[in-house]
Design an enzyme around this catalytic site. Structure first.
Site, PDB file in Angstrom:
ATOM      1  N   ASN A  76      24.548  -6.349 -24.725  1.00  8.73           N
ATOM      2  CA  ASN A  76      25.465  -5.882 -24.499  1.00  8.73           C
ATOM      3  C   ASN A  76      24.650  -4.515 -24.147  1.00  8.73           C
ATOM      4  O   ASN A  76      24.351  -4.077 -25.242  1.00  8.73           O
ATOM      5  CB  ASN A  76      26.635  -6.054 -24.901  1.00  8.73           C
ATOM      6  CG  ASN A  76      27.693  -4.655 -24.847  1.00  8.73           C
ATOM      7  OD1 ASN A  76      27.395  -3.787 -23.487  1.00  8.73           O
ATOM      8  ND2 ASN A  76      28.524  -5.417 -24.851  1.00  8.73           N
TER       9      ASN A  76
ATOM     10  N   ARG B 117      26.205  -9.143 -20.635  1.00  9.66           N
ATOM     11  CA  ARG B 117      27.399  -8.419 -19.995  1.00  9.66           C
ATOM     12  C   ARG B 117      27.140  -7.369 -19.202  1.00  9.66           C
ATOM     13  O   ARG B 117      26.401  -6.506 -19.498  1.00  9.66           O
ATOM     14  CB  ARG B 117      27.970  -7.015 -21.424  1.00  9.66           C
ATOM     15  CG  ARG B 117      29.169  -6.842 -20.617  1.00  9.66           C
ATOM     16  CD  ARG B 117      29.859  -6.342 -22.632  1.00  9.66           C
ATOM     17  NE  ARG B 117      30.906  -6.080 -21.816  1.00  9.66           N
ATOM     18  CZ  ARG B 117      31.698  -4.083 -22.005  1.00  9.66           C
ATOM     19  NH1 ARG B 117      30.699  -3.334 -22.085  1.00  9.66           N
ATOM     20  NH2 ARG B 117      32.884  -3.670 -21.840  1.00  9.66           N
TER      21      ARG B 117
ATOM     22  N   HIS C 191      37.838  -5.613 -19.871  1.00  7.12           N
ATOM     23  CA  HIS C 191      38.222  -6.234 -20.420  1.00  7.12           C
ATOM     24  C   HIS C 191      37.981  -8.061 -20.051  1.00  7.12           C
ATOM     25  O   HIS C 191      38.491  -8.900 -20.544  1.00  7.12           O
ATOM     26  CB  HIS C 191      38.671  -6.417 -21.428  1.00  7.12           C
ATOM     27  CG  HIS C 191      38.688  -4.582 -22.098  1.00  7.12           C
ATOM     28  ND1 HIS C 191      39.884  -4.153 -22.165  1.00  7.12           N
ATOM     29  CD2 HIS C 191      37.599  -4.025 -23.307  1.00  7.12           C
ATOM     30  CE1 HIS C 191      39.559  -3.043 -22.981  1.00  7.12           C
ATOM     31  NE2 HIS C 191      38.330  -3.040 -23.287  1.00  7.12           N
TER      32      HIS C 191
ATOM     33  N   HIS D   7      44.989  -6.745 -25.262  1.00  8.62           N
ATOM     34  CA  HIS D   7      43.667  -6.034 -25.439  1.00  8.62           C
ATOM     35  C   HIS D   7      43.810  -5.338 -26.347  1.00  8.62           C
ATOM     36  O   HIS D   7      43.603  -4.233 -25.263  1.00  8.62           O
ATOM     37  CB  HIS D   7      43.103  -6.431 -24.989  1.00  8.62           C
ATOM     38  CG  HIS D   7      41.051  -6.244 -24.955  1.00  8.62           C
ATOM     39  ND1 HIS D   7      40.075  -7.014 -25.662  1.00  8.62           N
ATOM     40  CD2 HIS D   7      40.531  -5.172 -25.618  1.00  8.62           C
ATOM     41  CE1 HIS D   7      39.163  -6.204 -25.921  1.00  8.62           C
ATOM     42  NE2 HIS D   7      39.158  -5.436 -25.968  1.00  8.62           N
ATOM     43  N   LEU D   8      43.782  -5.001 -27.693  1.00  8.81           N
ATOM     44  CA  LEU D   8      44.394  -3.281 -28.734  1.00  8.81           C
ATOM     45  C   LEU D   8      42.511  -2.802 -29.154  1.00  8.81           C
ATOM     46  O   LEU D   8      42.735  -3.555 -29.711  1.00  8.81           O
ATOM     47  CB  LEU D   8      45.267  -3.878 -28.651  1.00  8.81           C
ATOM     48  CG  LEU D   8      46.578  -3.792 -27.925  1.00  8.81           C
ATOM     49  CD1 LEU D   8      47.917  -4.114 -29.087  1.00  8.81           C
ATOM     50  CD2 LEU D   8      46.510  -2.467 -27.211  1.00  8.81           C
TER      51      LEU D   8
ATOM     52  N   ARG E 264      41.732   7.362 -24.398  1.00  8.22           N
ATOM     53  CA  ARG E 264      41.403   7.714 -22.643  1.00  8.22           C
ATOM     54  C   ARG E 264      43.277   7.787 -22.556  1.00  8.22           C
ATOM     55  O   ARG E 264      43.526   7.574 -23.685  1.00  8.22           O
ATOM     56  CB  ARG E 264      40.848   6.157 -22.482  1.00  8.22           C
ATOM     57  CG  ARG E 264      40.175   6.372 -22.054  1.00  8.22           C
ATOM     58  CD  ARG E 264      39.012   4.942 -21.435  1.00  8.22           C
ATOM     59  NE  ARG E 264      37.582   4.787 -21.651  1.00  8.22           N
ATOM     60  CZ  ARG E 264      37.024   3.688 -22.126  1.00  8.22           C
ATOM     61  NH1 ARG E 264      38.931   2.303 -21.905  1.00  8.22           N
ATOM     62  NH2 ARG E 264      36.440   3.054 -22.313  1.00  8.22           N
TER      63      ARG E 264
ATOM     64  N   MET F 283      43.852   3.933 -36.100  1.00  7.86           N
ATOM     65  CA  MET F 283      45.188   3.367 -35.813  1.00  7.86           C
ATOM     66  C   MET F 283      45.413   3.363 -37.876  1.00  7.86           C
ATOM     67  O   MET F 283      46.649   3.808 -38.161  1.00  7.86           O
ATOM     68  CB  MET F 283      45.134   2.010 -35.728  1.00  7.86           C
ATOM     69  CG  MET F 283      46.994   1.930 -35.781  1.00  7.86           C
ATOM     70  SD  MET F 283      47.693   2.648 -34.726  1.00  7.86           S
ATOM     71  CE  MET F 283      47.530   2.624 -32.876  1.00  7.86           C
TER      72      MET F 283
ATOM     73  N   GLY G 122      40.587  -5.115 -32.505  1.00  6.14           N
ATOM     74  CA  GLY G 122      39.906  -4.405 -33.127  1.00  6.14           C
ATOM     75  C   GLY G 122      41.767  -4.285 -33.729  1.00  6.14           C
ATOM     76  O   GLY G 122      42.544  -4.792 -35.368  1.00  6.14           O
TER      77      GLY G 122
ATOM     78  N   GLY H 295      45.059  -5.223 -32.277  1.00  6.87           N
ATOM     79  CA  GLY H 295      46.178  -6.174 -32.486  1.00  6.87           C
ATOM     80  C   GLY H 295      45.305  -7.689 -33.124  1.00  6.87           C
ATOM     81  O   GLY H 295      46.409  -8.078 -33.620  1.00  6.87           O
ATOM     82  N   GLU H 296      44.723  -7.224 -33.606  1.00  8.44           N
ATOM     83  CA  GLU H 296      44.523  -8.266 -35.097  1.00  8.44           C
ATOM     84  C   GLU H 296      44.208  -8.186 -36.483  1.00  8.44           C
ATOM     85  O   GLU H 296      44.780  -8.979 -36.958  1.00  8.44           O
ATOM     86  CB  GLU H 296      42.948  -8.981 -34.480  1.00  8.44           C
ATOM     87  CG  GLU H 296      42.821  -9.553 -32.787  1.00  8.44           C
ATOM     88  CD  GLU H 296      40.683  -9.802 -33.384  1.00  8.44           C
ATOM     89  OE1 GLU H 296      40.135 -10.022 -34.096  1.00  8.44           O
ATOM     90  OE2 GLU H 296      40.273 -10.014 -31.959  1.00  8.44           O
ATOM     91  N   ASN H 297      44.301  -6.967 -36.281  1.00  9.89           N
ATOM     92  CA  ASN H 297      44.811  -6.321 -37.802  1.00  9.89           C
ATOM     93  C   ASN H 297      45.789  -4.959 -38.344  1.00  9.89           C
ATOM     94  O   ASN H 297      46.443  -4.859 -38.995  1.00  9.89           O
ATOM     95  CB  ASN H 297      43.364  -5.089 -38.419  1.00  9.89           C
ATOM     96  CG  ASN H 297      42.254  -6.237 -37.649  1.00  9.89           C
ATOM     97  OD1 ASN H 297      41.854  -7.037 -38.718  1.00  9.89           O
ATOM     98  ND2 ASN H 297      41.397  -5.760 -37.505  1.00  9.89           N
TER      99      ASN H 297
ATOM    100  N   GLU I 272      34.290 -12.348 -27.472  1.00 10.08           N
ATOM    101  CA  GLU I 272      33.533 -11.664 -26.192  1.00 10.08           C
ATOM    102  C   GLU I 272      32.476 -12.022 -25.846  1.00 10.08           C
ATOM    103  O   GLU I 272      31.543 -12.715 -25.011  1.00 10.08           O
ATOM    104  CB  GLU I 272      33.652 -10.732 -25.785  1.00 10.08           C
ATOM    105  CG  GLU I 272      35.256  -9.595 -25.168  1.00 10.08           C
ATOM    106  CD  GLU I 272      35.013  -8.065 -25.124  1.00 10.08           C
ATOM    107  OE1 GLU I 272      34.871  -8.252 -23.734  1.00 10.08           O
ATOM    108  OE2 GLU I 272      35.335  -8.325 -26.748  1.00 10.08           O
TER     109      GLU I 272
END
Length: 406
Positions: A10, A95, A184, A212-213, A245, A287, A334, A336-338, A388
């Site tokens: 990547n 990628r 994504h 996908h956060l 963004r 976050m 990141g 979304g999972e945590n 990914e």
């Protein structure tokens, strides 16, 4: 095929992320990151994942360009007995952020493919040039090896024209390739399939909303394994509130800032992409730090969080309407999972849509796919860690394996 390893690259403008995988069991053999390429001091962090007691290794030195970066990566892999000259290496998967409408699946790189990726630079000026550099550098190192491009946009090429078209003059849009492409895609593809597996169903039998956060954030509506809508558009700027963004904004904001604020196009571009989103609202794009500030009574952080969640809810509701029936809402990447608080807040108040989160299940931290909704919920809410690199490796290996059989 006898060779079973795939190297995933990547390449960014000043960085290269990489993973080496053994596709016989999808295990990782090594991974790493080269940062600050071309700057006064660069860093390579390499982590071998085989053998007992393997520890990360760091190199601090000037790495002039991507060619030097990949040579340094090759040296680190060779030190672990995993060199790029190994006959075990089947292919290198790259990628590539933008594939336009032409590239709808993984593609073996040829001169013509590279030319087309180059032609897409105007719609991906920050990403495609770096991707091209990575491919050319890898070709020079292993000219005998298949180089496979896996495109971020490919998964979203199944969107109907009603979702992909902007309502502007058709001739102008076609002339300048102005349409919604989405990004994504490798994550949305991987997560939507993994969610179906979690539900014990085939991908073609489920409808899912994938969120996908991360610092970059996007949503997708996936019907029967095919994307029918996604939040990012011509560029990764559209859609959800992100780390830096703005996401959705009235296009006239640009004209207003140019006329009233006397700002140039590049300055506005920089504002909307790098100085907006969470960092523009409260000065932080992490976050965890935002939640800490909220707990301390910080009003700016609280408002930023509320705006972030409000946009998420809008997309969940919109994609529920697009799909008609939803089997699962899935959080990944990141944040979304945590971030349990984000998941809880995004679903709160949507009970009439069949959505709910179980507090105890939501608070559990795990690297495994898992349901966080109570048994009575009509629509599953899930957390599925994205991968990914594995998705790129899977697509790359499948392509070269099929070519060998043919």
């Amino acid at each position: 095929m006898t060779a079973s390893r795939v190297l995933v690259l990547n390449s960014g403008s000043s960085s290269v992320k990489y993973q080496l995988l053994d596709m016989r069991d999808r295990s990782r053999l090594a991974m790493g990151l080269v940062e600050r390429i071309g700057e006064g001091s660069s860093r390579l962090t390499h982590t071998p994942l085989t053998g007992s007691g393997a520890e990360p290794r760091e190199r601090e030195e000037r790495i002039a360009d991507h060619a030097a970066a990949l040579k340094a990566v090759a040296e680190e892999l060779s030190a672990d007995g995993l060199g790029l000259d190994s006959p075990e290496l089947a292919a290198i998967g790259h990628r590539v952020v933008h594939g336009g409408l032409k590239f709808t699946e993984p593609t073996v790189v040829t001169d013509e493919v590279l030319k087309e990726i180059q032609r897409l630079v105007p719609v991906a000026p920050l990403h495609n040039p770096a991707n091209i550099t990575g491919i050319r550098t890898a070709q020079a190192l292993r000219p005998d090896l298949p180089q496979v491009a896996v495109f971020d946009t490919a998964f979203h090429t199944t969107m109907p024209e009603s979702a992909a078209r902007y309502a502007i003059d058709v001739a102008t849009a076609d002339r300048h390739r102005v349409r919604r492409y989405g990004f994504h895609g490798t994550s949305h593809a991987f997560v939507s399939r993994a969610a179906a597996k979690l539900l014990g169903k085939a991908p073609e039998d489920v409808n899912v909303i994938v969120l996908h956060l991360g610092n970059g954030a996007s949503a997708s509506a996936v019907r029967g394994g095919r994307c029918v809508d996604t939040s990012m558009g011509l560029t990764p700027l559209e859609g959800l509130v992100m780390g830096t963004r703005a996401g959705d904004a009235d296009p006239a904001v640009i004209f207003h800032l140019a006329r009233v604020g006397d700002m140039g196009i590049d300055e506005i571009d920089d504002l909307l992409n790098k100085k907006s989103g969470l960092v523009g609202l409260c000065g932080d794009n992490d976050m965890r730090e935002i939640r800490r500030r909220i707990d301390a009574g910080d009003e700016a952080a609280s408002l930023a969080f509320d705006i972030y969640i409000h946009r998420l809810k809008k997309y969940i509701g919109a994609y529920y309407a697009v799909l008609g029936r939803v089997d699962a809402v899935v959080f990944t990447a990141g944040v979304g999972e945590n971030a349990a608080s984000v998941r809880e807040a995004a679903v709160a108040g949507l009970e009439e849509l069949g959505l709910a989160v179980d507090g105890a299940l939501n608070s559990v931290r795990s690297d495994e796919p898992r349901l966080i909704s109570p048994e009575y919920a009509r629509v599953a809410v899930a957390v599925v860690p994205t991968d990914e690199e594995l998705e790129i490796a899977n697509q790359t290996y499948a392509l070269v394996s099929d070519a060998e059989k043919a």
